[in-house]
Design a protein around this motif. Structure first.
Motif, PDB file in Angstrom:
ATOM      1  N   VAL A 167       5.644  -0.233  -3.348  1.00 59.40           N
ATOM      2  CA  VAL A 167       5.300  -0.978  -4.561  1.00 59.40           C
ATOM      3  C   VAL A 167       6.323  -0.699  -5.654  1.00 59.40           C
ATOM      4  N   LYS A 168       6.391  -1.605  -6.620  1.00 54.71           N
ATOM      5  CA  LYS A 168       7.307  -1.438  -7.744  1.00 54.71           C
ATOM      6  C   LYS A 168       6.651  -0.673  -8.883  1.00 54.71           C
ATOM      7  N   ASP A 169       5.360  -0.920  -9.112  1.00 54.82           N
ATOM      8  CA  ASP A 169       4.623  -0.304 -10.208  1.00 54.82           C
ATOM      9  C   ASP A 169       3.465   0.495  -9.611  1.00 54.82           C
ATOM     10  N   LEU A 170       3.660   1.787  -9.465  1.00 53.85           N
ATOM     11  CA  LEU A 170       2.676   2.645  -8.806  1.00 53.85           C
ATOM     12  C   LEU A 170       1.328   2.644  -9.528  1.00 53.85           C
ATOM     13  N   ASP A 171       1.334   2.721 -10.844  1.00 57.92           N
ATOM     14  CA  ASP A 171       0.071   2.734 -11.583  1.00 57.92           C
ATOM     15  C   ASP A 171      -0.690   1.430 -11.402  1.00 57.92           C
ATOM     16  N   ALA A 172       0.006   0.297 -11.462  1.00 60.21           N
ATOM     17  CA  ALA A 172      -0.645  -0.999 -11.276  1.00 60.21           C
ATOM     18  C   ALA A 172      -1.210  -1.119  -9.860  1.00 60.21           C
ATOM     19  N   ALA A 173      -0.472  -0.629  -8.870  1.00 59.71           N
ATOM     20  CA  ALA A 173      -0.944  -0.690  -7.479  1.00 59.71           C
ATOM     21  C   ALA A 173      -2.175   0.189  -7.281  1.00 59.71           C
ATOM     22  N   LYS A 174      -2.169   1.387  -7.859  1.00 61.11           N
ATOM     23  CA  LYS A 174      -3.347   2.257  -7.753  1.00 61.11           C
ATOM     24  C   LYS A 174      -4.563   1.573  -8.373  1.00 61.11           C
ATOM     25  N   ASP A 175      -4.387   0.981  -9.516  1.00 63.28           N
ATOM     26  CA  ASP A 175      -5.482   0.284 -10.198  1.00 63.28           C
ATOM     27  C   ASP A 175      -5.995  -0.888  -9.347  1.00 63.28           C
ATOM     28  N   PHE A 176      -5.084  -1.693  -8.804  1.00 67.93           N
ATOM     29  CA  PHE A 176      -5.458  -2.853  -7.993  1.00 67.93           C
ATOM     30  C   PHE A 176      -6.284  -2.434  -6.786  1.00 67.93           C
ATOM     31  N   TYR A 177      -5.786  -1.490  -5.991  1.00 69.82           N
ATOM     32  CA  TYR A 177      -6.466  -1.111  -4.750  1.00 69.82           C
ATOM     33  C   TYR A 177      -7.752  -0.317  -5.002  1.00 69.82           C
ATOM     34  N   CYS A 178      -7.768   0.513  -6.020  1.00 68.77           N
ATOM     35  CA  CYS A 178      -9.018   1.230  -6.352  1.00 68.77           C
ATOM     36  C   CYS A 178     -10.094   0.236  -6.764  1.00 68.77           C
ATOM     37  N   ASN A 179      -9.734  -0.712  -7.613  1.00 68.16           N
ATOM     38  CA  ASN A 179     -10.704  -1.714  -8.059  1.00 68.16           C
ATOM     39  C   ASN A 179     -11.113  -2.666  -6.948  1.00 68.16           C
ATOM     40  N   LEU A 180     -10.177  -3.069  -6.119  1.00 64.72           N
ATOM     41  CA  LEU A 180     -10.474  -4.004  -5.038  1.00 64.72           C
ATOM     42  C   LEU A 180     -11.512  -3.435  -4.089  1.00 64.72           C
ATOM     43  N   PHE A 181     -11.365  -2.176  -3.716  1.00 66.77           N
ATOM     44  CA  PHE A 181     -12.236  -1.578  -2.713  1.00 66.77           C
ATOM     45  C   PHE A 181     -13.297  -0.644  -3.276  1.00 66.77           C
ATOM     46  N   GLY A 182     -13.377  -0.518  -4.594  1.00 65.84           N
ATOM     47  CA  GLY A 182     -14.325   0.427  -5.158  1.00 65.84           C
ATOM     48  C   GLY A 182     -14.030   1.831  -4.648  1.00 65.84           C
ATOM     49  N   ALA A 183     -12.743   2.142  -4.572  1.00 67.35           N
ATOM     50  CA  ALA A 183     -12.274   3.413  -4.002  1.00 67.35           C
ATOM     51  C   ALA A 183     -11.657   4.257  -5.108  1.00 67.35           C
ATOM     52  N   GLU A 184     -11.060   5.373  -4.691  1.00 67.81           N
ATOM     53  CA  GLU A 184     -10.418   6.262  -5.651  1.00 67.81           C
ATOM     54  C   GLU A 184      -9.131   6.818  -5.058  1.00 67.81           C
ATOM     55  N   VAL A 185      -8.299   7.327  -5.941  1.00 69.21           N
ATOM     56  CA  VAL A 185      -7.086   8.011  -5.498  1.00 69.21           C
ATOM     57  C   VAL A 185      -7.520   9.371  -4.960  1.00 69.21           C
ATOM     58  N   LEU A 186      -7.292   9.574  -3.672  1.00 68.48           N
ATOM     59  CA  LEU A 186      -7.683  10.830  -3.020  1.00 68.48           C
ATOM     60  C   LEU A 186      -6.567  11.866  -3.058  1.00 68.48           C
ATOM     61  N   VAL A 187      -5.319  11.383  -3.013  1.00 67.37           N
ATOM     62  CA  VAL A 187      -4.135  12.250  -3.050  1.00 67.37           C
ATOM     63  C   VAL A 187      -3.103  11.550  -3.913  1.00 67.37           C
TER      64      VAL A 187
END
Length: 120
Positions: free
Chosen positions: A9-29
């Motif tokens: 990804v180009k924007d790590l923070d934006a990607a973390k936000d997108f995938y966490c919100n999409l799946f109702g998940a969290e950053v584990l590592v």
């Protein structure tokens, strides 16, 4: 069988936000240039990263990550949530193989292709 898939990804923070919100998940590592996102360490995860070689991130042609759904309604919900979060349509929800396969396709902000699917 799959533990995790990694996408550049180009924007790590934006990607973390997108995938966490999409799946109702969290950053584990989170190790700075790479973050693993999921619901638990025991389940499959998606990892987002800036490439190790510091070259620009770009999706490969023909590559796709497919995420299972428990129902066609969940396929629709994931597709709609992804679009709401800024993904672009790459194939609206519907039966791709009559009476066998129901799927929907999007591309994230970095043009990584994602599928949401349910075998009927």
């Amino acid at each position: 069988m799959i533990g995790y898939s990694t996408i550049g990804v180009k924007d790590l923070d934006a990607a973390k936000d997108f995938y966490c919100n999409l799946f109702g998940a969290e950053v584990l590592v989170d190790v700075g240039r790479l973050a693993m996102i999921g619901k638990s360490a025991a389940e499959p995860k998606i990892a987002v990263c800036t490439p190790f070689n510091e070259e620009p991130a770009h999706p490969g042609n023909g590559n796709m990550i497919a995420f299972t759904a428990d129902s066609t309604q969940e396929v629709d919900a994931l597709y709609n949530k992804a679009i709401e979060l800024g993904a672009t349509c790459d194939g609206e929800p519907g039966e791709r193989i009559p009476d066998v396969f129901y799927g929907a396709y999007v591309k994230d902000a970095d043009s990584n292709k994602l599928a949401f699917f349910k075998f009927l």
